[in-house]
Design a protein around this motif. Structure first.
Motif, mmCIF file in Angstrom:
data_model
loop_
_atom_site.group_PDB
_atom_site.id
_atom_site.type_symbol
_atom_site.label_atom_id
_atom_site.label_comp_id
_atom_site.label_asym_id
_atom_site.label_seq_id
_atom_site.Cartn_x
_atom_site.Cartn_y
_atom_site.Cartn_z
ATOM 1 N N ARG A 12 0.840 -1.214 0.000
ATOM 2 C CA ARG A 12 0.000 0.000 0.000
ATOM 3 C C ARG A 12 0.866 1.251 0.000
ATOM 4 O O ARG A 12 0.601 2.213 -0.745
ATOM 5 C CB ARG A 12 -0.915 -0.016 1.222
ATOM 6 N N GLU A 13 1.903 1.254 0.813
ATOM 7 C CA GLU A 13 2.770 2.427 0.889
ATOM 8 C C GLU A 13 3.513 2.642 -0.424
ATOM 9 O O GLU A 13 3.681 3.790 -0.871
ATOM 10 C CB GLU A 13 3.747 2.264 2.048
ATOM 11 N N ARG A 14 3.936 1.572 -1.056
ATOM 12 C CA ARG A 14 4.623 1.718 -2.351
ATOM 13 C C ARG A 14 3.689 2.286 -3.407
ATOM 14 O O ARG A 14 4.113 3.065 -4.271
ATOM 15 C CB ARG A 14 5.200 0.370 -2.796
ATOM 16 N N MET A 15 2.416 1.932 -3.340
ATOM 17 C CA MET A 15 1.443 2.512 -4.278
ATOM 18 C C MET A 15 1.266 3.999 -4.009
ATOM 19 O O MET A 15 1.149 4.806 -4.942
ATOM 20 C CB MET A 15 0.109 1.766 -4.173
ATOM 21 N N HIS A 16 1.252 4.375 -2.734
ATOM 22 C CA HIS A 16 1.169 5.800 -2.398
ATOM 23 C C HIS A 16 2.409 6.551 -2.898
ATOM 24 O O HIS A 16 2.297 7.675 -3.420
ATOM 25 C CB HIS A 16 1.039 5.981 -0.883
ATOM 26 N N ILE A 17 3.580 5.950 -2.728
ATOM 27 C CA ILE A 17 4.806 6.582 -3.214
ATOM 28 C C ILE A 17 4.728 6.789 -4.726
ATOM 29 O O ILE A 17 5.080 7.858 -5.245
ATOM 30 C CB ILE A 17 6.031 5.732 -2.839
ATOM 31 N N ALA A 18 4.229 5.792 -5.444
ATOM 32 C CA ALA A 18 4.086 5.909 -6.896
ATOM 33 C C ALA A 18 3.077 6.996 -7.267
ATOM 34 O O ALA A 18 3.300 7.765 -8.213
ATOM 35 C CB ALA A 18 3.667 4.568 -7.490
ATOM 36 N N ALA A 19 1.969 7.079 -6.522
ATOM 37 C CA ALA A 19 0.953 8.100 -6.796
ATOM 38 C C ALA A 19 1.503 9.496 -6.538
ATOM 39 O O ALA A 19 1.309 10.417 -7.352
ATOM 40 C CB ALA A 19 -0.284 7.847 -5.937
ATOM 41 N N ALA A 20 2.202 9.665 -5.415
ATOM 42 C CA ALA A 20 2.778 10.972 -5.098
ATOM 43 C C ALA A 20 3.819 11.362 -6.135
ATOM 44 O O ALA A 20 3.884 12.525 -6.576
ATOM 45 C CB ALA A 20 3.389 10.944 -3.701
ATOM 46 N N THR A 21 4.642 10.405 -6.545
ATOM 47 C CA THR A 21 5.672 10.681 -7.550
ATOM 48 C C THR A 21 5.044 11.121 -8.870
ATOM 49 O O THR A 21 5.497 12.083 -9.503
ATOM 50 C CB THR A 21 6.544 9.425 -7.770
ATOM 51 N N ALA A 22 3.980 10.441 -9.291
ATOM 52 C CA ALA A 22 3.306 10.808 -10.536
ATOM 53 C C ALA A 22 2.690 12.200 -10.443
ATOM 54 O O ALA A 22 2.807 13.015 -11.375
ATOM 55 C CB ALA A 22 2.222 9.774 -10.863
ATOM 56 N N TRP A 23 2.040 12.482 -9.330
ATOM 57 C CA TRP A 23 1.395 13.788 -9.163
ATOM 58 C C TRP A 23 2.436 14.897 -9.124
ATOM 59 O O TRP A 23 2.276 15.937 -9.761
ATOM 60 C CB TRP A 23 0.566 13.769 -7.876
ATOM 61 N N LEU A 24 3.527 14.685 -8.399
ATOM 62 C CA LEU A 24 4.588 15.683 -8.336
ATOM 63 C C LEU A 24 5.207 15.935 -9.699
ATOM 64 O O LEU A 24 5.688 17.039 -9.985
ATOM 65 C CB LEU A 24 5.664 15.226 -7.348
ATOM 66 N N ALA A 25 5.173 14.918 -10.571
ATOM 67 C CA ALA A 25 5.693 15.067 -11.936
ATOM 68 C C ALA A 25 4.670 15.694 -12.877
ATOM 69 O O ALA A 25 4.970 15.913 -14.061
ATOM 70 C CB ALA A 25 6.137 13.713 -12.476
ATOM 71 N N GLY A 26 3.478 15.965 -12.388
ATOM 72 C CA GLY A 26 2.461 16.622 -13.200
ATOM 73 C C GLY A 26 1.459 15.699 -13.850
ATOM 74 O O GLY A 26 0.578 16.170 -14.585
ATOM 75 N N ASP A 27 1.546 14.408 -13.577
ATOM 76 C CA ASP A 27 0.629 13.449 -14.201
ATOM 77 C C ASP A 27 -0.525 13.162 -13.241
ATOM 78 O O ASP A 27 -0.528 12.169 -12.518
ATOM 79 C CB ASP A 27 1.365 12.163 -14.563
ATOM 80 N N LEU A 28 -1.531 14.038 -13.252
ATOM 81 C CA LEU A 28 -2.666 13.895 -12.338
ATOM 82 C C LEU A 28 -3.484 12.654 -12.649
ATOM 83 O O LEU A 28 -3.993 11.997 -11.729
ATOM 84 C CB LEU A 28 -3.561 15.135 -12.390
ATOM 85 N N HIS A 29 -3.627 12.335 -13.906
ATOM 86 C CA HIS A 29 -4.436 11.171 -14.273
ATOM 87 C C HIS A 29 -3.793 9.873 -13.775
ATOM 88 O O HIS A 29 -4.489 8.985 -13.268
ATOM 89 C CB HIS A 29 -4.649 11.131 -15.783
ATOM 90 N N ARG A 30 -2.490 9.758 -13.924
ATOM 91 C CA ARG A 30 -1.788 8.573 -13.423
ATOM 92 C C ARG A 30 -1.896 8.496 -11.900
ATOM 93 O O ARG A 30 -2.163 7.432 -11.336
ATOM 94 C CB ARG A 30 -0.324 8.635 -13.857
ATOM 95 N N ALA A 31 -1.702 9.616 -11.243
ATOM 96 C CA ALA A 31 -1.814 9.638 -9.785
ATOM 97 C C ALA A 31 -3.209 9.239 -9.341
ATOM 98 O O ALA A 31 -3.385 8.451 -8.401
ATOM 99 C CB ALA A 31 -1.460 11.023 -9.256
ATOM 100 N N GLY A 32 -4.215 9.780 -10.006
ATOM 101 C CA GLY A 32 -5.590 9.439 -9.650
ATOM 102 C C GLY A 32 -5.888 7.971 -9.848
ATOM 103 O O GLY A 32 -6.594 7.354 -9.036
ATOM 104 N N ALA A 33 -5.353 7.395 -10.912
ATOM 105 C CA ALA A 33 -5.581 5.968 -11.170
ATOM 106 C C ALA A 33 -4.918 5.116 -10.097
ATOM 107 O O ALA A 33 -5.503 4.134 -9.614
ATOM 108 C CB ALA A 33 -5.040 5.602 -12.552
ATOM 109 N N LEU A 34 -3.703 5.469 -9.697
ATOM 110 C CA LEU A 34 -3.009 4.712 -8.661
ATOM 111 C C LEU A 34 -3.732 4.821 -7.321
ATOM 112 O O LEU A 34 -3.879 3.825 -6.592
ATOM 113 C CB LEU A 34 -1.570 5.219 -8.527
ATOM 114 N N LEU A 35 -4.199 5.999 -6.995
ATOM 115 C CA LEU A 35 -4.957 6.167 -5.757
ATOM 116 C C LEU A 35 -6.256 5.367 -5.813
ATOM 117 O O LEU A 35 -6.719 4.845 -4.796
ATOM 118 C CB LEU A 35 -5.236 7.648 -5.508
ATOM 119 N N GLY A 36 -6.826 5.260 -7.013
ATOM 120 C CA GLY A 36 -8.025 4.443 -7.176
ATOM 121 C C GLY A 36 -7.748 2.978 -6.910
ATOM 122 O O GLY A 36 -8.571 2.270 -6.312
ATOM 123 N N GLU A 37 -6.583 2.508 -7.343
ATOM 124 C CA GLU A 37 -6.212 1.120 -7.075
ATOM 125 C C GLU A 37 -6.057 0.878 -5.574
ATOM 126 O O GLU A 37 -6.432 -0.181 -5.058
ATOM 127 C CB GLU A 37 -4.907 0.793 -7.812
#
Length: 472
Positions: A91-116
């Protein structure tokens, strides 16, 4: 032994003291209270390597849509990842991936990861709250509703945070047009906790979208102590109050609230507050109300930010301020800067497509409106009006752009377009005075005096209920 949060999720590298701060931070986050920043800092002071503590700090740097805060969070999170000790959960690794995507400007990727995360861990309230805001920033109404709705059945109704989740769900219901269900759900959320300003916000939206502005005024007046100060959403909810007052025809009240709350010499220049100020003054401009020197002060505040390309929704509201202050050169300079930025492909940066597909056409239309080139406004806005949600915000916020299109059509003599737009608005919200006044103006232009008079009577009848609620 690894500590767990109150819902049983493992919290790697997080001691008991830090865990207490994490729970307090989540509570403050859900209630939009400033204590969230203090609790986040205390969490990391107690456990600098806390995975969820660093993830929370990253999300907090993004939620305000402030480019400089996001850049600082990106640097801090990168430093954390370099020093992060081994031992994290899935779960924490998924959060790290979501935060990394959002910080890089990819809101859609971050939202999808948070959805998972939410699918597997529906009680992870941070994943829900962060994902909910991403859905709002990207204008994805269906996900705004279903992200929370899909988790709701897993939540025990006796959970202290259940009401806050209800409030989120209510907003998603409202944005997808389920107004009665949304209102019922939001009222239930606020009944559980009168301080739930996001739940209050959802109630307010249901009144707005149904044209029930007198009811909205009474609702907010009855709960002023719960929402009007001490939280990050108070300026926005005051903005909603002003929308009600505008429908009631009380421009004096609108400007008094603007001066006291929305923008004044004590304002901090936050993007989320400045855009509310711009959106309100722009509605006054569309109605030919003089806002006086307020435009200059507001344009100065936007200019002082020196924003680089980050969030097209903010850019549009900066241009509103520049146009309202008759600083067309500043507005055009912003447009040229964004045009140069989108010249380079950035497929993983959500704001690139937002700016290209919606932000720039709307900015150009606002400039044309300020130059009284109303036909040009229609030509620019008509092709994008069904994809305005792509650059975020709510229906109520985006209505400023829809009204700009209608006003331009009326002033350009585009009678067929104006008739279509007025008909759409009246049939969707027949109790809105603005819609009937637009019908009256259109009827005047077409030489239909009886229709114009009847429409003005309808508008006055509806405005009177709001005036009564305001105590006029």
């Amino acid at each position: 032994m690894t500590d767990t949060d109150r819902h049983g999720h493992a919290m790697s590298h997080t001691g008991q003291q830090a865990l207490a701060h994490y729970e307090s931070a989540l509570e403050a986050l859900l209630l939009f209270r400033g204590e969230v920043a203090d609790e986040s800092r205390a969490l990391l002071a107690a456990s600098p390597h806390s995975v969820m503590g660093n993830v929370l700090a990253a999300y907090l740097g993004l939620l305000g849509t402030e480019e400089k805060d996001a850049a600082a969070s990106r640097d801090a999170f990168a430093r954390y990842q370099k020093s992060c000790p081994a031992g994290t959960t899935a779960r924490e690794r998924m959060h790290i991936a979501a935060a990394t995507a959002w910080l890089a400007g990819d809101l859609h990727r971050a939202g999808a990861l948070l959805g998972e995360i939410t699918v597997e861990y529906p009680l992870d309230v941070l994943a829900l709250a962060a994902g909910h805001q991403i859905d709002f920033f990207t204008g994805d109404a269906a996900r705004l509703r279903d992200r929370v709705g899909g988790a709701l059945s897993a939540w025990p109704e006796g959970d202290p945070q259940y009401g806050r989740v209800l409030g989120m769900y209510a907003f998603g219901l409202e944005e997808t047009g389920h107004y009665s269900r949304a209102q019922q759900t939001a009222l239930a959320a606020v009944e559980r906790d009168p301080r739930d300003v996001w739940g209050i916000h959802a109630v307010v939206h249901t009144y707005e979208m149904q044209g029930q502005f007198a009811e909205g005024i009474r609702y907010l007046d009855a709960r002023t102590d719960d929402w009007a100060a001490g939280n990050y959403l108070n300026v926005h909810n005051w903005w909603h109050y002003c929308l009600y007052a505008l429908e009631a025809g009380d421009t004096r009240r609108v400007l008094a609230i603007y001066d006291a709350v929305l923008h004044n010499d004590r304002s901090q220049g936050l993007a989320m507050e400045l855009l509310d100020a711009s959106a309100l003054l722009w509605r006054l401009l569309l109605a030919d109300h003089d806002a006086g020197p307020r435009w200059t002060s507001l344009a100065d505040a936007w200019a002082a930010r020196r924003d680089a390309p980050y969030y097209a929704f903010n850019d549009v509201h900066a241009v509103m301020a520049y146009v309202g202050a008759d600083r067309i050169a500043d507005a055009e300079r912003l447009v040229r800067d964004r045009e140069a930025w989108i010249a380079d492909a950035r497929p993983d940066v959500t704001n690139h497509a937002m700016t290209e597909r919606v932000g720039l056409p709307v900015c150009r239309a606002l400039i044309a409106y300020g130059q009284r080139r109303y036909g040009r406004v229609v030509d620019l806005l008509a092709p994008v009006r069904y994809r305005l949600n792509d650059f975020g915000g709510s229906h109520a916020q985006r209505d400023a752009v829809h009204k700009t299109l209608l006003e331009a059509a009326l002033r350009a003599g585009r009678a067929d377009t104006a008739r279509t737009l007025v008909s759409e608005r009246i049939n969707l919200r027949p109790v809105c005075p603005y819609n009937w006044l637009a019908q009256a103006r259109l009827s005047d232009r077409l030489g239909r005096a009886a229709e114009a008079a009847a429409a003005r009577v309808r508008a006055e009848e509806q405005a009177s209920s709001g005036a009564a609620a305001l105590g006029r």
